[in-house]
Design a protein around this motif. Structure first.
Motif, short mmCIF file in Angstrom:
data_model
loop_
_atom_site.label_atom_id
_atom_site.label_comp_id
_atom_site.label_asym_id
_atom_site.label_seq_id
_atom_site.Cartn_x
_atom_site.Cartn_y
_atom_site.Cartn_z
N TYR A 271 0.98 -1.21 -0.14
CA TYR A 271 0.12 -0.02 -0.09
C TYR A 271 0.83 1.24 -0.32
O TYR A 271 1.99 1.27 0.75
N GLY A 272 0.30 2.27 -0.52
CA GLY A 272 1.12 3.46 -0.55
C GLY A 272 0.54 4.63 -1.47
O GLY A 272 -0.54 4.39 -2.26
N PRO A 273 1.02 5.76 -1.36
CA PRO A 273 0.53 6.83 -2.23
C PRO A 273 0.43 6.72 -3.42
O PRO A 273 1.46 6.23 -4.20
N LYS A 274 -0.44 7.22 -4.43
CA LYS A 274 -0.55 6.89 -5.66
C LYS A 274 0.65 7.57 -6.52
O LYS A 274 1.06 6.78 -7.41
N ARG A 277 3.68 5.21 -7.00
CA ARG A 277 3.52 3.89 -7.35
C ARG A 277 4.78 3.31 -8.05
O ARG A 277 5.19 2.31 -7.86
N SER A 278 5.15 4.16 -9.03
CA SER A 278 6.18 3.82 -9.79
C SER A 278 7.51 3.61 -9.13
O SER A 278 8.44 2.63 -9.45
N GLN A 279 7.82 4.29 -7.88
CA GLN A 279 8.96 4.06 -7.06
C GLN A 279 8.66 2.95 -6.02
O GLN A 279 9.83 2.15 -5.96
N ILE A 280 7.73 2.66 -5.69
CA ILE A 280 7.47 1.60 -4.78
C ILE A 280 7.45 0.28 -5.47
O ILE A 280 8.10 -0.58 -5.07
N VAL A 281 6.82 0.16 -6.56
CA VAL A 281 6.55 -0.85 -7.19
C VAL A 281 7.58 -1.07 -8.14
O VAL A 281 8.20 -2.29 -8.35
N GLY A 282 8.18 -0.13 -8.52
CA GLY A 282 9.41 0.01 -9.52
C GLY A 282 9.07 -0.64 -10.87
O GLY A 282 8.30 -1.12 -11.29
N ARG A 283 10.21 -0.40 -11.89
CA ARG A 283 10.08 -0.47 -13.26
C ARG A 283 10.22 -2.17 -13.10
O ARG A 283 9.90 -2.88 -13.95
N LYS A 284 10.85 -2.93 -12.38
CA LYS A 284 11.02 -4.14 -12.39
C LYS A 284 9.58 -4.99 -12.22
O LYS A 284 9.79 -6.31 -12.56
N ALA A 294 -2.77 4.00 -0.71
CA ALA A 294 -3.36 4.42 0.78
C ALA A 294 -2.46 5.49 0.92
O ALA A 294 -1.62 5.95 0.46
N ASN A 295 -2.68 6.03 2.19
CA ASN A 295 -1.89 7.43 2.46
C ASN A 295 -0.53 6.90 2.93
O ASN A 295 0.46 7.69 2.91
N GLU A 296 -0.45 5.85 3.75
CA GLU A 296 0.85 5.17 4.27
C GLU A 296 1.29 4.14 3.76
O GLU A 296 0.53 3.30 3.25
N ILE A 297 2.59 4.06 3.76
CA ILE A 297 3.57 2.87 2.92
C ILE A 297 3.36 1.62 3.96
O ILE A 297 4.06 1.85 5.05
N SER A 298 2.91 0.58 3.48
CA SER A 298 3.27 -0.78 4.18
C SER A 298 2.91 -1.84 3.34
O SER A 298 2.52 -1.75 2.09
N ILE A 299 3.08 -3.02 4.00
CA ILE A 299 2.99 -4.15 2.98
C ILE A 299 2.13 -5.30 3.86
O ILE A 299 2.09 -5.07 5.06
N VAL A 300 1.59 -6.30 3.23
CA VAL A 300 0.96 -7.37 3.80
C VAL A 300 1.77 -8.57 3.45
O VAL A 300 2.02 -8.67 2.10
N ASN A 301 2.26 -9.33 4.25
CA ASN A 301 2.65 -10.62 3.84
C ASN A 301 1.98 -11.77 4.89
O ASN A 301 0.89 -11.49 5.61
N ALA A 302 2.53 -12.96 4.95
CA ALA A 302 2.11 -14.00 5.73
C ALA A 302 1.91 -14.04 7.15
O ALA A 302 0.99 -14.31 7.80
N ASP A 303 2.67 -13.01 7.60
CA ASP A 303 2.66 -12.59 9.16
C ASP A 303 1.66 -11.35 9.43
O ASP A 303 1.61 -11.36 10.81
N THR A 305 0.63 -7.10 8.56
CA THR A 305 1.07 -5.66 8.07
C THR A 305 2.33 -5.41 8.58
O THR A 305 2.88 -5.45 9.95
N VAL A 306 3.17 -4.88 7.61
CA VAL A 306 4.56 -4.13 8.28
C VAL A 306 4.59 -2.72 7.69
O VAL A 306 4.39 -2.64 6.39
N TYR A 307 4.58 -1.86 8.38
CA TYR A 307 5.00 -0.34 8.00
C TYR A 307 6.27 -0.13 7.57
O TYR A 307 7.13 -0.55 8.09
N PHE A 308 6.26 0.86 6.57
CA PHE A 308 7.66 1.07 6.14
C PHE A 308 8.54 1.60 7.03
O PHE A 308 9.81 1.27 7.09
N ASP A 309 8.21 2.66 7.86
CA ASP A 309 8.79 3.34 8.67
C ASP A 309 9.62 2.26 9.81
O ASP A 309 10.72 2.45 10.24
N ARG A 310 8.65 1.30 10.21
CA ARG A 310 9.20 0.25 11.19
C ARG A 310 10.28 -0.54 10.58
O ARG A 310 11.17 -0.92 11.25
N TRP A 311 9.90 -0.94 9.33
CA TRP A 311 10.83 -1.64 8.74
C TRP A 311 12.23 -1.11 8.41
O TRP A 311 13.30 -1.58 8.60
N LEU A 312 12.07 0.30 7.98
CA LEU A 312 13.27 1.00 7.81
C LEU A 312 14.25 1.01 9.14
O LEU A 312 15.20 0.92 9.14
#
Length: 324
Positions: A271-274, A277-284, A294-303, A305-312
């Motif tokens: 999830y992230g700001p529109k 999108r190109s930076q987060i998902v990337g050209r690859k 979404a307003n905040e950058i986060s991911i969903v995985n098997a465990d 939700t992980v927010y970007f700031d915490r991961w960083l």
């Protein structure tokens, strides 16, 4: 904030660093008339009341008549109603900080390049790591903003050294940083070393990888990234004979940070700001990762939700462990 550059190539430099040829990097000559040069640049760059003049390309505070030049620049800046003056200089050439504060200087960019002494020595810098710390502290005490310039891929440098340098600079809490990989310019000592096989530049991929980690360190400490990668135009790029130049280097660095975020967390959805999108998902287009706005950058995985700031924060802690 728009910075209008005025160049003094190698002016005030008492010796030449192995990587440096400011004329080749900028193809500019020192101005004959301060007033005329500022007015011309002001018009060229569409300056306004929020613009600042940047005095770049040499060791400004080591130019013989730097105080007279600064007074002249400040006079024109006040006359046309600009916001302030930025200068670039060496950490061992900061003496009269009061004069800087009294004559319109709003930010000093310190050319540290590295915080590893063996790397500074190999690059012919002829100053110490302690000089950098002392310069930043003195400038900050006078309430002048300070930015630190770092380079990667210098002679005897390593990824570990670059990451160590980022952590050491972050401890100084500068207002901003600039980072660029070492490029081999014509008519430099580094060119001779490269042609003789004594120096191997970073690849673009290596440079993006280490700079993305350095940017992560500064972002985690809320330190502004002023620029990553060395700007080159159609003329100055002709003077680059080797090294990790890419016209979209800064964009690739940010995309790589997000790529590391997605891969290390094994994200299935992000999830992230529109507009990011190109930076987060990337050209690859990382396989099987779905993007949703979404307003905040986060991911969903098997465990969960992980927010970007915490991961960083956790990722930067991991980087610190690697160098200790």
């Amino acid at each position: 904030m728009k910075v209008i550059p005025i160049f003094f190539p190698n002016a005030g430099c008492k010796h030449r660093c192995t990587f440096c040829n400011e004329w080749m990097a900028t193809m500019k000559s020192s101005p004959y008339s301060i007033r005329d040069e500022i007015l011309k640049a002001y018009a060229l760059y569409h300056g306004d009341e929020n613009s600042e003049i940047g005095l770049y390309g040499g060791t400004f505070t080591a130019i013989k008549d730097w105080k007279e030049i600064l007074k002249a620049v400040n006079s024109v800046v006040c006359e046309i109603g600009m916001k302030g003056i930025r200068i670039s200089t060496r950490p061992d050439e900061i003496e009269d900080v009061d004069f800087l504060a009294d004559n319109g200087v709003s930010l000093v960019e310190i050319g540290a390049q590295s915080m590893v002494q063996k790397v500074l020595d190999a690059a012919g810098r002829d100053h110490t790591v302690e000089d950098v710390r002392h310069a930043v502290e003195r400038i900050k005490k006078k309430k002048i903003k300070v930015s630190v310039h770092l380079m990667t891929g210098l002679p005897l440098d390593s990824k570990r050294d670059d990451i160590f340098s980022a952590f050491e600079v972050a401890k100084l809490s500068p207002d901003g940083v600039r980072i660029h990989p070492t490029l081999v310019l014509k008519e430099t000592q580094l060119e001779k070393m490269y042609l003789n096989g004594a120096y191997k530049p970073q690849s673009v991929e290596e440079a993006i990888d280490v700079v993305s980690d350095m940017v992560s360190i500064f972002k985690n400490d809320k330190i502004q990234i002023e620029r990553t990668g060395m700007y080159q135009d159609a003329e100055t790029i002709k003077n680059v004979i080797a090294g990790p130049y890419h016209p979209a280097f800064g964009e690739l660095v940010i995309s790589t940070i997000y790529e590391k975020f997605l891969k290390t967390t094994k994200a299935t959805k992000v999830y992230g700001p529109k507009n990011l999108r190109s930076q987060i998902v990337g050209r690859k287009k990382i396989k099987n990762v779905i993007f949703e706005t979404a307003n905040e950058i986060s991911i969903v995985n098997a465990d969960g939700t992980v927010y970007f700031d915490r991961w960083l924060s956790e990722y930067v802690s991991h980087l610190k462990e690697l160098i200790e």
